[in-house]
Design a protein around this motif. Sequence first.
Motif, short mmCIF file in Angstrom:
data_model
loop_
_atom_site.label_atom_id
_atom_site.label_comp_id
_atom_site.label_asym_id
_atom_site.label_seq_id
_atom_site.Cartn_x
_atom_site.Cartn_y
_atom_site.Cartn_z
N THR A 1 0.57 20.76 10.11
CA THR A 1 0.33 19.89 8.95
C THR A 1 1.42 19.99 7.89
N GLY A 2 2.39 20.89 8.09
CA GLY A 2 3.47 21.03 7.11
C GLY A 2 3.01 21.63 5.80
N THR A 3 2.12 22.61 5.89
CA THR A 3 1.53 23.21 4.70
C THR A 3 2.57 23.68 3.68
N THR A 4 3.61 24.33 4.15
CA THR A 4 4.60 24.92 3.23
C THR A 4 5.42 23.83 2.56
N SER A 5 5.81 22.82 3.31
CA SER A 5 6.55 21.70 2.72
C SER A 5 5.67 20.96 1.70
N TYR A 6 4.40 20.79 2.04
CA TYR A 6 3.48 20.14 1.11
C TYR A 6 3.34 20.96 -0.17
N LEU A 7 3.17 22.27 -0.01
CA LEU A 7 3.02 23.13 -1.18
C LEU A 7 4.29 23.11 -2.02
N ALA A 8 5.45 23.06 -1.37
CA ALA A 8 6.71 22.99 -2.10
C ALA A 8 6.79 21.69 -2.91
N ALA A 9 6.46 20.57 -2.26
CA ALA A 9 6.48 19.29 -2.97
C ALA A 9 5.49 19.32 -4.13
N LEU B 1 0.82 -1.21 0.00
CA LEU B 1 0.00 0.00 0.00
C LEU B 1 0.85 1.26 0.00
N ASN B 2 2.00 1.21 0.68
CA ASN B 2 2.94 2.34 0.70
C ASN B 2 2.26 3.66 1.06
N TYR B 3 1.64 3.68 2.22
CA TYR B 3 1.09 4.94 2.71
C TYR B 3 2.22 5.93 2.96
N PRO B 4 1.91 7.23 2.98
CA PRO B 4 2.98 8.24 3.07
C PRO B 4 3.86 8.12 4.31
N PHE B 5 3.36 7.49 5.36
CA PHE B 5 4.16 7.38 6.59
C PHE B 5 5.00 6.11 6.62
N VAL B 6 5.02 5.37 5.51
CA VAL B 6 5.76 4.11 5.42
C VAL B 6 6.95 4.28 4.49
N GLY B 7 8.10 3.77 4.88
CA GLY B 7 9.23 3.70 3.97
C GLY B 7 10.23 4.82 4.13
N ILE B 8 11.31 4.71 3.37
CA ILE B 8 12.37 5.71 3.38
C ILE B 8 11.92 6.89 2.51
N PRO B 9 11.97 8.10 3.05
CA PRO B 9 11.42 9.24 2.30
C PRO B 9 12.34 9.80 1.22
N PRO C 1 14.92 20.26 2.52
CA PRO C 1 14.95 19.11 1.61
C PRO C 1 14.33 17.86 2.22
N ARG C 2 14.59 17.60 3.48
CA ARG C 2 14.05 16.40 4.13
C ARG C 2 12.53 16.49 4.24
N SER C 3 12.03 17.65 4.64
CA SER C 3 10.60 17.80 4.82
C SER C 3 9.85 17.76 3.48
N ILE C 4 10.42 18.36 2.45
CA ILE C 4 9.79 18.31 1.13
C ILE C 4 9.73 16.86 0.63
N ARG C 5 10.80 16.12 0.84
CA ARG C 5 10.78 14.70 0.46
C ARG C 5 9.66 13.96 1.19
N GLU C 6 9.53 14.19 2.49
CA GLU C 6 8.50 13.49 3.25
C GLU C 6 7.11 13.78 2.69
N HIS C 7 6.84 15.02 2.36
CA HIS C 7 5.52 15.36 1.84
C HIS C 7 5.34 14.90 0.40
N SER C 8 6.43 14.68 -0.33
CA SER C 8 6.30 14.16 -1.69
C SER C 8 5.75 12.73 -1.69
N LEU C 9 5.88 12.02 -0.56
CA LEU C 9 5.38 10.65 -0.48
C LEU C 9 3.86 10.60 -0.53
N ARG C 10 3.22 11.73 -0.39
CA ARG C 10 1.76 11.79 -0.45
C ARG C 10 1.25 11.78 -1.89
#
Length: 333
Positions: free
Chosen positions: A294-302, A11-19, A58-67
Amino acid sequence: MTEIKDTPVRLNYPFVGIPSFLRAQICTDLDQLDADIAVFGIPHDEGSPFLTGSRMGPRSIREHSLRFGAQGSIYDPETRTQYLSEELSQGLIADVGDVDVWPTEVRTTFKNATDMTRKILAKGAFPVMLGGDHGVTYPVVRGFNEPLHVMHFDAHIDYAPFIHDLQFTNAHPFSNIKPLAHVESLTQIGIRSLRSAQSQIHASIDDGNRVITMGEFHDIGGQGVAESLPRDAACYISVDIDVLDISLVPGCVSAEPNGMNYAELRDTLAALTTHANVIGFDLVEVNPQLDVGTGTTSYLAAHTVIEFLGLLCSQPRWVERRTERAKQRIARS
């Protein structure tokens, strides 16, 4: 009791795996890089004079890219278009990790950034850099050899003079970039901050740069920005997240009012991918430590980077490039 059967699908939900970015393959040995797009970070914020924290961007943008991309592509319900299907399904995007940062040794960090950029380009990949403060754009653009035009999206001019041994802050990148021999022009879009120094605005204009304030941007629109470049010209795009309005980017220390809305930025990037030959991209100045929960800015960046890549990779010149690189891979095998 219901029997739980083995399932071959993750399923690879956004909270699973290496970001990694968009859950792309990770390639830290650039000698082995074989991808069309290489994403890398420069987690450096020693050029921020007010509040640090964009080193974690960079780390936070990667994490939100998993969504994004869980279905193997990016689907836009407005245009009913699938983006990045080939790039995601064929492993054509690689996350090559981060530039090695040497604390307080900015010249070494910047050399590492230039070296990584050159290795990515030598492998024929399209570089996507995640910052970091805006100072890190300079060593990336320095890594190119071919003539190019720089399109700079920002609330601020970032054209400070070199005084008191200050050369590499986030106020200096375009003072460093303009003199590079391969930079044919510099266009600065979205400039509006009341903290701008008149002398720096005038210095940029006097050096022959195009400064497009928000007022002028509203007059000419994204298409007008794109058409300021020669057709099919090579260009590098640098986006400071504060080009967007302050209400959209709480996780940015330098956010300003009266900025672009998301659609305005997206449509301008779309116009550039159609009109010009975009050969590199960065997004900088996301500070997760200041963001809302919610990390709005990192999400918007991703979101911005991913939608830009979708637009870029749907262009005929990119499709032709992807096809040619696929033929080269077959020939090598």
